[in-house]
Write an enzyme that holds these catalytic residues in place. Structure first.
Site, PDB file in Angstrom:
ATOM      1  N   ALA A 293      29.042 -58.379  29.253  1.00 27.38           N
ATOM      2  CA  ALA A 293      28.693 -57.729  30.515  1.00 27.38           C
ATOM      3  C   ALA A 293      28.013 -56.406  30.177  1.00 27.38           C
ATOM      4  O   ALA A 293      28.167 -55.881  29.075  1.00 27.38           O
ATOM      5  CB  ALA A 293      29.961 -57.485  31.319  1.00 27.38           C
TER       6      ALA A 293
ATOM      7  N   GLU B 204      31.445 -66.059  27.440  1.00 22.50           N
ATOM      8  CA  GLU B 204      31.972 -66.753  28.627  1.00 22.50           C
ATOM      9  C   GLU B 204      30.879 -67.558  29.327  1.00 22.50           C
ATOM     10  O   GLU B 204      31.135 -68.642  29.842  1.00 22.50           O
ATOM     11  CB  GLU B 204      32.614 -65.738  29.582  1.00 22.50           C
ATOM     12  CG  GLU B 204      33.910 -65.165  29.009  1.00 22.50           C
ATOM     13  CD  GLU B 204      34.455 -64.027  29.846  1.00 22.50           C
ATOM     14  OE1 GLU B 204      33.755 -63.011  29.984  1.00 22.50           O
ATOM     15  OE2 GLU B 204      35.575 -64.160  30.372  1.00 22.50           O
TER      16      GLU B 204
ATOM     17  N   GLU C  23      36.784 -57.806  24.683  1.00 24.09           N
ATOM     18  CA  GLU C  23      37.096 -56.951  25.839  1.00 24.09           C
ATOM     19  C   GLU C  23      38.302 -56.050  25.609  1.00 24.09           C
ATOM     20  O   GLU C  23      38.343 -54.913  26.087  1.00 24.09           O
ATOM     21  CB  GLU C  23      37.337 -57.815  27.085  1.00 24.09           C
ATOM     22  CG  GLU C  23      36.077 -58.401  27.695  1.00 24.09           C
ATOM     23  CD  GLU C  23      35.647 -59.732  27.096  1.00 24.09           C
ATOM     24  OE1 GLU C  23      36.135 -60.072  25.990  1.00 24.09           O
ATOM     25  OE2 GLU C  23      34.832 -60.431  27.718  1.00 24.09           O
TER      26      GLU C  23
ATOM     27  N   GLY D  73      31.386 -61.403  28.106  1.00 17.65           N
ATOM     28  CA  GLY D  73      30.748 -62.185  29.161  1.00 17.65           C
ATOM     29  C   GLY D  73      29.679 -63.127  28.623  1.00 17.65           C
ATOM     30  O   GLY D  73      29.426 -64.185  29.207  1.00 17.65           O
TER      31      GLY D  73
END
Ligand code: 3HC
Length: 703
Positions: free
Chosen positions: A62, A104, A124, A101
């Protein structure tokens, strides 16, 4: 499609390419681009979709800069749903690092392929977060609960080969051209009628998880959490993956992610992420400074420090020559290095032949003429200014022009050392932390005359040997050790006022320090501080000051190395144990000084130990010793094991409020005297204007 995501059909396969330097983070534009490309591909002639990235890496996560700001559509879950519900197989093609992310996104794809050098992971936790886009639900479904827990709570990435073994990726592409290899892989999948495989459709049988597994994991993680709150929540998410249907598990994950992303712990760890990268930047150095070539290095001194530094260079393939005074000392030094590497071999973390290769890079000599050809010298002899000056004069005589001459001193004046040579522009401090081959911090000390290219080269070489570099100007103890003064002093003052060693250390360890200050003193050796105090004329004549530290040394209790200091140490396990003898002495000494011992709570212990440290940090900032307050945080997190979840001392001060810190400094000044408690003018100024250290950095263009 958009300026960061493009789409084209190659050989009947739709290829979605992300191109958002530097690391293809999932900014709003990238999310939007992927969503529209995947949506568009549903209605065209493509048979399958490949998701790949341009530049140095697959999506690295992210966009961290978006955290804490209002959410912008489309959200990541929406993008992942579009991928997962695609009517055609979507295949992630991974190179570089697919992290957070980014990984993911790939887990929402139906298949994943990667080149051999790629790595995948969910880091994370290192930002005080948990994977918030299905990572905690999908990884246990394919890799198993235990492997998922290890991967997500450690945050460490795994290689493509390991990921293949864990089922996290399906194919390692041997083609040098990943896009061509991935397109071929997609075509093969289509040709073989491979199904639209969705990880969400896998269920975990709760019976495969041994009873008590999650409780045991929570306990183990709590013991090493050091103020971090994410690991416990990660366990809850993985538990949800076992117990709840996918959508409910995702809801749980989102709920806990949202809690974490707004927590002060995550804010602190994200601050450290950016501060680490910022610390490598020197404000007034031209960007185009040409670096010197460092191909060979010499280390003066084969002690523990010199040996550790030599290992840092050998580990990245740079040949090192170790210089000692006698052959005996040299052999001892080389022997310690060999022993250290052998331990790593025994632990299975290094192959025997790799060790031989590393040892082959380290040679030794007792003759300074043998280092005439090196590009950099690091002096690591004991702390004696005269000796260091002599060594630098000698180096000036033998080293080739342009060689960088560095001192690993912890305290001494780099400018005086530089003045012993005729090339002060080539001299600087490179302060490593013990054990040098393990500790991440490198304080780069800029002398009055240090040349720009010497500094730039040293920062670059620091990064190469995998250190986190922070720049300091010259002062006694530089940034880190100078700030320790008040911290160590108060830890002992508290003993005289009413605390026992275990109470002081547990308060600081509860805060998240790896080790309390008194236990730290025992580890470093109480005699070190004792000897340093002998030479000082600036200390107040106060019988309370360092009273216990002094008495213990005079009793022969020098800390861990003599088996006793503030604590006694179990000879077998080396575990520290409270010592009734010391506790009795502490009470007696308070009585002798007519101090009425009182109950002291953790809040006071923390304030009295940490606020002098912060106050010294403020002085260091206003004197220009550190470039910015975030550099000080980096020094403390990477050099002194200050908890990352508190963001370093200056970020912590901003968090508790500088007015509060200043008021407490004044309160203690009135109680214990200005010789110890003198608020820094900058602290006063910021407290009165309601500003933070971070704002102060920003106003000076330092952040
Ligand atoms: N968001 C925003 N910026 C990022 C970023 C990210 N995820 N990752 C890196 N950057 C920036 C850095 O700040 C740096 O900026 P600068 O040049 O202005 O200083 C630049 O990209 C290059 O980064 P590095 O200097 O770290 O480059 P390296 O090549 O040494 O390392 C990397 C590359 C391994 C990708 C490393 O940057 C990294 O580890 N990044 C963070 C990865 C991460 O933590 N991802 C998870 C994010 S949280 C998440 O995904 C939540 C999700 O579950 C919902």
């Amino acid at each position: 499609m958009s300026d960061v995501v493009s789409y084209q059909i190659v050989d009947n396969i739709g290829v979605v390419s992300v191109n958002s330097p530097p690391v293809n983070a999932l900014s709003q534009k990238v999310r939007e681009g992927i969503l529209s490309a995947v949506t568009a591909a549903q209605g065209d002639a493509s048979e399958a979709i490949v998701l790949r990235c341009d530049g140095r890496t697959f999506i690295a996560g992210a966009d961290i800069t978006e955290f804490g700001k209002p959410p912008m559509a489309p959200g990541l879950p929406e993008v992942l749903s579009a991928i997962e519900n695609s009517s055609k197989p979507v295949i992630a093609a991974i190179h570089g690092t697919a992290l957070g992310g980014g990984f993911e996104v790939s887990l929402a794809c139906h298949y994943r392929c990667a080149i051999a050098s790629a790595k995948v992971g969910l880091p994370e936790v290192k930002l005080g977060l948990l994977p918030g886009a299905g990572g905690t639900q999908r990884v246990p479904r394919i890799a198993g609960v235990k492997a998922a827990l290890d991967m997500i709570t450690s945050g460490n990435p795994v290689s493509a080969k390991t990921a293949l073994g864990m089922g996290l990726i399906d194919e390692v592409i041997s083609n040098d051209d990943l896009q061509a290899g991935a397109v071929q892989y997609a075509k093969d999948l289509v040709a073989s009628g491979a199904p639209l495989r969705r990880i969400r459709d896998i269920t975990i049988d709760p019976a495969t998880v041994e009873p008590g597994f999650f409780d045991a994991a929570r306990k183990k993680l709590a013991a090493r959490a050091r103020g971090a709150i994410a690991p416990d929540k990660i366990v809850s998410c993985i538990e949800a993956a076992v117990e709840l249907p996918m959508d409910k598990g995702l809801e749980r994950e989102r709920e806990l992610f949202t809690e974490l992303v707004t927590s002060p712990e995550s804010a602190a760890m994200r601050h450290i992420f950016f501060a680490e990268r910022l610390a490598a930047k020197i404000k007034d150095l031209p960007k185009d400074t040409v670096l010197r070539d460092i191909k060979k290095v010499a280390i003066i001194g084969g002690g523990t420090m010199g040996g550790g530094i030599a290992m840092c260079f050998a580990n990245v393939g740079i040949p090192v020559v170790m210089v000692e005074v006698t052959d005996e000392a040299l052999q001892r030094g080389l022997g310690i290095i060999k022993k250290n590497y052998s331990i790593t071999v025994q632990k299975g973390k290094l192959a025997e032949d790799q060790m031989e290769g590393l040892l082959g890079l380290i040679s030794g000599t007792t003759d300074y003429n043998d280092i005439a050809d090196v590009d950099m010298v690091i002096e690591a002899v004991y702390e004696n200014l005269e000796l260091k000056k002599q060594i630098f004069a000698k180096l000036d005589g033998v080293c080739k022009q342009g060689a960088i001459l560095a001192s690993n001193t912890s305290y001494q004046d780099i400018d005086q050392i530089a003045a012993a040579t005729k090339r002060p522009q080539d001299v600087l401090g490179l302060h490593f932390f013990s054990p040098a081959n393990v500790m991440k911090l490198l304080e780069v000390v800029r002398g009055e005359k240090t040349a720009d290219d010497v500094l730039a080269t040293s920062m670059a070489i620091g990064k190469k040997i995998q250190k986190v570099c922070a720049l300091s100007r010259v002062c006694y103890g530089f940034i880190g050790n100078r700030m320790l003064g008040g911290y160590g002093r108060e830890s002992q003052m508290l003993l005289m006022d009413g605390c026992l060693p275990t109470q002081v250390d547990s308060a600081l360890e509860g805060f998240g320090m790896a080790m309390g200050p008194l236990a730290m003193g025992d580890l470093a050796g109480l005699d070190v501080g004792y000897k340093a105090r002998q030479g000082r004329t600036d200390l107040p004549d106060d019988p309370k000051l360092y009273r216990m530290g002094t008495l213990l040394v005079e009793m022969g209790r020098h800390g861990q190395k003599t088996g006793a200091g503030f604590y006694k140490y179990d000879p077998e396990t080396r575990r520290r144990l409270a010592d009734p003898i010391v506790e009795g002495m502490i009470v007696d000494e308070s009585n002798k000084l007519d101090i009425e011992r009182r109950e002291i709570d953790n809040e006071e212990i923390l304030a009295r130990c940490l606020y002098p440290l912060i106050n010294e940090g403020a002085l260091i900032l206003e004197e220009g010793i550190a470039q910015r307050s975030s550099d000080i945080d980096i020094v403390y997190v990477f050099g002194y094991a200050f908890p990352a979840a508190k963001g370093g001392p200056m970020h912590y001060a901003d968090h508790v409020g500088l007015k509060h810190v200043y008021d407490k400094m004044c309160e203690y000044r009135d109680l214990y005297g200005e010789q110890y408690w003198k608020p820094a003018p900058l602290l006063k100024e910021l407290a009165e204007s309601g500003k933070t250290f971070a704002q102060w950095d920003k106003e000076r263009g330092a952040s």
